[in-house]
Write a protein that holds these residues in place. Sequence first.
Motif, short mmCIF file in Angstrom:
data_model
loop_
_atom_site.label_atom_id
_atom_site.label_comp_id
_atom_site.label_asym_id
_atom_site.label_seq_id
_atom_site.Cartn_x
_atom_site.Cartn_y
_atom_site.Cartn_z
N MET A 39 -28.67 -96.62 -56.81
CA MET A 39 -29.52 -96.43 -55.81
C MET A 39 -30.81 -95.49 -56.16
SD MET A 39 -28.87 -95.59 -52.03
CE MET A 39 -29.97 -94.63 -51.05
N PRO A 41 -33.13 -93.50 -53.97
CA PRO A 41 -33.47 -93.09 -52.61
C PRO A 41 -34.85 -93.05 -52.09
CG PRO A 41 -32.62 -91.07 -53.77
CD PRO A 41 -32.40 -92.39 -54.76
N GLY A 42 -35.16 -93.39 -50.93
CA GLY A 42 -36.50 -93.18 -50.53
C GLY A 42 -37.44 -94.51 -50.56
N ASN A 122 -33.47 -90.40 -45.95
CA ASN A 122 -32.94 -89.37 -47.25
C ASN A 122 -33.99 -88.92 -48.27
OD1 ASN A 122 -33.63 -91.93 -48.31
ND2 ASN A 122 -31.45 -92.62 -48.88
N ASP A 123 -35.36 -89.31 -48.25
CA ASP A 123 -36.41 -88.82 -49.05
C ASP A 123 -36.98 -87.52 -48.62
OD1 ASP A 123 -37.62 -90.08 -46.76
OD2 ASP A 123 -39.50 -89.97 -48.04
#
Length: 169
Positions: A39, A41-42, A122-123
Amino acid sequence: MRRFLDALYDGAAALAALFLVALLGMVLLGIVSRELHFMVPGTDAYAGYLMAASGFLALAHTFRRGEHIRVTLIVNALRGRWRRAIELWALGAGTLLAGLFAFYAAKLAWQSWQFNDISTANDATPLWIPQLGMAVGALIFAIALLDALVLEARGRRHVQTPAEALRNE
């Protein structure tokens, strides 16, 4: 002044192109990371930020090249003073609306900075950063419209019509 304005429009377009390449990188990174089961993120949020900045920064250059969609049914039917009056009205209204949009886009970015507003994704990116691309692009577009309005008022505006649009109509 003409060289400065043309350089401003071209510079914004170059930055828009750079953001498009970065957008491609974000999309590819998202695809590769899902396929390889890790993953990053962002990536979706950053792809959206880059797309918005690219779109807004390209507005002025696209307008100057005559590539914006333009409804010319009434304008093409008019001649002389009436045609010029409609052109001046349209450019004046466009300049006013683009100026208002640029003002409120800059105000939004400023308020996001003041309130330390961050993305809910989530960033957790401070929102003034992507909003700045929108505000700068809107400001440059408002300048391009004002430039066209002044040129039209002086009788020196040349509307570029792309060859592709002529083939499609």
